[in-house]
Design a protein around this motif. Structure first.
Motif, mmCIF file in Angstrom:
data_model
loop_
_atom_site.group_PDB
_atom_site.id
_atom_site.type_symbol
_atom_site.label_atom_id
_atom_site.label_comp_id
_atom_site.label_asym_id
_atom_site.label_seq_id
_atom_site.Cartn_x
_atom_site.Cartn_y
_atom_site.Cartn_z
ATOM 1 N N CYS A 4 0.814 -1.264 -0.034
ATOM 2 C CA CYS A 4 -0.132 -0.061 -0.096
ATOM 3 C C CYS A 4 0.979 1.178 -0.104
ATOM 4 O O CYS A 4 0.327 2.173 -0.499
ATOM 5 N N TRP A 5 2.041 1.094 0.464
ATOM 6 C CA TRP A 5 2.861 2.429 0.795
ATOM 7 C C TRP A 5 4.277 2.326 0.505
ATOM 8 O O TRP A 5 4.980 3.379 0.088
ATOM 9 N N ARG A 6 4.795 1.131 0.454
ATOM 10 C CA ARG A 6 6.370 1.186 0.863
ATOM 11 C C ARG A 6 7.244 1.454 -0.434
ATOM 12 O O ARG A 6 8.120 2.062 -0.324
ATOM 13 N N ALA A 15 -1.660 5.622 6.921
ATOM 14 C CA ALA A 15 -3.341 5.445 7.582
ATOM 15 C C ALA A 15 -3.938 4.611 6.947
ATOM 16 O O ALA A 15 -5.026 4.365 7.329
ATOM 17 N N ASN A 16 -3.983 4.643 5.566
ATOM 18 C CA ASN A 16 -4.955 3.927 4.643
ATOM 19 C C ASN A 16 -4.432 2.260 4.429
ATOM 20 O O ASN A 16 -5.266 1.893 3.813
ATOM 21 N N CYS A 17 -3.687 1.985 5.173
ATOM 22 C CA CYS A 17 -2.830 0.755 4.871
ATOM 23 C C CYS A 17 -3.247 -0.103 5.891
ATOM 24 O O CYS A 17 -2.854 -1.684 5.466
ATOM 25 N N VAL A 18 -3.684 -0.062 6.803
ATOM 26 C CA VAL A 18 -4.000 -1.027 7.839
ATOM 27 C C VAL A 18 -4.795 -2.181 7.496
ATOM 28 O O VAL A 18 -6.007 -1.903 6.879
ATOM 29 N N LEU A 19 -4.663 -3.371 7.996
ATOM 30 C CA LEU A 19 -5.838 -4.292 7.647
ATOM 31 C C LEU A 19 -5.964 -5.033 8.954
ATOM 32 O O LEU A 19 -5.348 -4.815 9.796
ATOM 33 N N THR A 79 -8.219 2.253 12.072
ATOM 34 C CA THR A 79 -7.089 3.123 12.780
ATOM 35 C C THR A 79 -6.522 4.207 11.879
ATOM 36 O O THR A 79 -6.073 3.881 10.768
ATOM 37 N N VAL A 80 -6.725 5.597 12.178
ATOM 38 C CA VAL A 80 -6.020 6.470 11.536
ATOM 39 C C VAL A 80 -5.159 7.334 12.037
ATOM 40 O O VAL A 80 -4.336 8.122 11.505
#
Length: 439
Positions: free
Chosen positions: A95-97, A110-114, A120-121
């Motif tokens: 998602c971000w790396r 903050a958009n990447c948590v599963l 959680t943001v």
């Protein structure tokens, strides 16, 4: 675990919370009006964060993993330091790396948590705060520029670091909610002092920190908010203590050698994801659930994913009481006693993990059940699905498979099983991120 009516759970939680909290309030020497209000709000937040059908979250998580693995056949863990192009080997990292502009778009994280912590943001909706001072000398009036000053602010903040530093906390770091501690781009260590306390708050992200050699804090007068100073008793020496908190995400953290646990989540904490972390050199690694008598922890829902449980670990990876814990695609390369344990009938779903048992013939079993005979624990739902067992490791299953929302073959990733874990956890722990380059 027998299914609990979702309308009954909040009532049970309220009753147990009301009874237990006055006597067990995590080192708060004076449970004054400020902490009573904070505890009450935390209870409401936990009830809101609780998911009445946790299988939906595990199904969603497995679907994300499966999409990332289609068409990739790598199964080996590369133990040498990787020096090639950016590889994001699991859906959270993907998602971000590999964005070379990550430092200008930090909040994309903050958009990447599963998993259960998926809402959680952290400090996404706040401004950036730069920690410039590694000192921690004044517990009552922390200096601006210090980490302690940043985490007690009332507004959302995305906390970053001006440079690499070692922060020795004189007392436990008591956080307020809506905060992200983001150490990307610097080598930041919380070490040789007290640990981090996330108590009666919601919405916290901790990312890319080293946390090690944590000791007991002596307690005393500590500012825990801009407008409140409280008196604390001795802290336990946990690396990260989650107490009555919800919507928590711990990602890419390297942890070792704390006086008590590396991570504890207790007293009604829920909606938690622990991902991409590297744990080494510790005895009791993770404790989920305060006690066998505290039924408020049946709201606890935690995802443990893509972590590497490495050298020098003994037990509790995790140890669970009550609640629902999804243990998925972790690499267990070392333990001395057992890997996953529990009591008080938690539901534990183990999927696609790799368990490499130690040489000791008496420690081959992955699981350990406490304070219950087989006639009781045989009804606890502990299921192993697609795990890779190596060197004689074995998982003693119990309870019935989850039938209400059965997992599909694709969601279980059965064809891939635990053989993909080496790839999924290849970059666990902290990452050396540099400006202008993918992490």
């Amino acid at each position: 675990m027998a299914e609990v009516n979702k309308n009954v759970v909040p009532l049970l939680f309220f009753l147990s919370f009301a009874v237990i909290i006055p006597t067990l309030h995590a080192h708060i020497a004076e449970f004054d009006d400020y902490w009573k209000l904070r505890a009450e709000q935390a209870r409401k937040d936990a009830l809101e964060a609780y998911h009445p059908q946790p299988e939906e979250i595990t199904n969603n998580f497995n679907s994300h993993v499966n999409k990332d693995l289609i068409g990739n056949n790598s199964t080996r863990r590369q133990l040498r330091k990787y020096k090639g192009p950016c590889l994001a080997t699991n859906p959270i990292d993907r998602c971000w790396r590999c964005d070379p502009n990550w430092h200008n778009n930090r909040k994309k994280l903050a958009n990447c948590v599963l998993g259960f912590g998926y809402k959680t943001v952290g400090g996404k909706y706040g401004r950036y705060y730069v920690v410039t001072d590694s000192s921690d000398d004044d517990m009552v009036n922390p200096k601006p520029g210090t980490l302690r000053y940043a985490v007690i602010q009332p507004q959302p903040l995305w906390i970053i670091f001006a440079r690499s530093m070692v922060i020795r906390l004189n007392q436990e770091l008591i956080m307020t909610g809506d905060k992200t501690i983001d150490a990307r781009g610097a080598n930041v260590r919380i070490a040789h002092g007290a640990g981090i306390t996330i108590q009666f708050v919601k919405n916290v992200i901790i990312h890319n920190l080293h946390i090690h050699d944590i000791v007991v804090g002596s307690g005393g007068t500590i500012r825990d908010a801009i407008d409140h100073i409280g008196f604390r008793t001795m802290s336990d020496g946990d690396g990260i203590s989650i107490f009555g908190a919800s919507n928590i995400w711990i990602d890419h953290v390297s942890m070792s050698n704390c006086r008590d646990g590396l991570i504890d989540a207790i007293m009604g904490s829920t909606a938690i994801t622990i991902s991409n972390c590297h744990f080494t050199h510790h005895n009791e690694v993770m404790l989920f659930g305060a006690s066998d008598s505290y039924s408020g922890d049946q709201l606890m829902q935690i995802t443990v994913a893509f972590n590497h449980f490495g050298r020098g670990l003994v037990q509790r990876m995790p140890r669970c009481r009550w609640g629902f814990v999804h243990v998925v695609n972790n690499d267990y390369t070392h333990w001395l006693m057992y890997a996953i344990g529990g009591s008080s009938h938690p539901t534990i779903i183990s999927q696609g993990n790799r368990f490499i048992a130690p040489p000791n013939l008496a420690a081959k079993e992955v699981t350990k059940r406490d304070y219950a005979g087989e006639s009781e624990w045989k009804n606890w739902v502990w299921r192993s699905q697609g795990d890779l067992m190596m060197n004689g490791a074995f998982f003693v299953q119990s309870g019935s498979p989850l039938k209400k929302k059965p997992f599909s073959r694709r969601q279980l990733i059965k064809a891939k099983r635990g053989t993909y874990v080496g790839r999924l956890t290849r970059f666990s722990g902290t990452i050396a991120c540099k400006r202008g380059k993918p992490c």
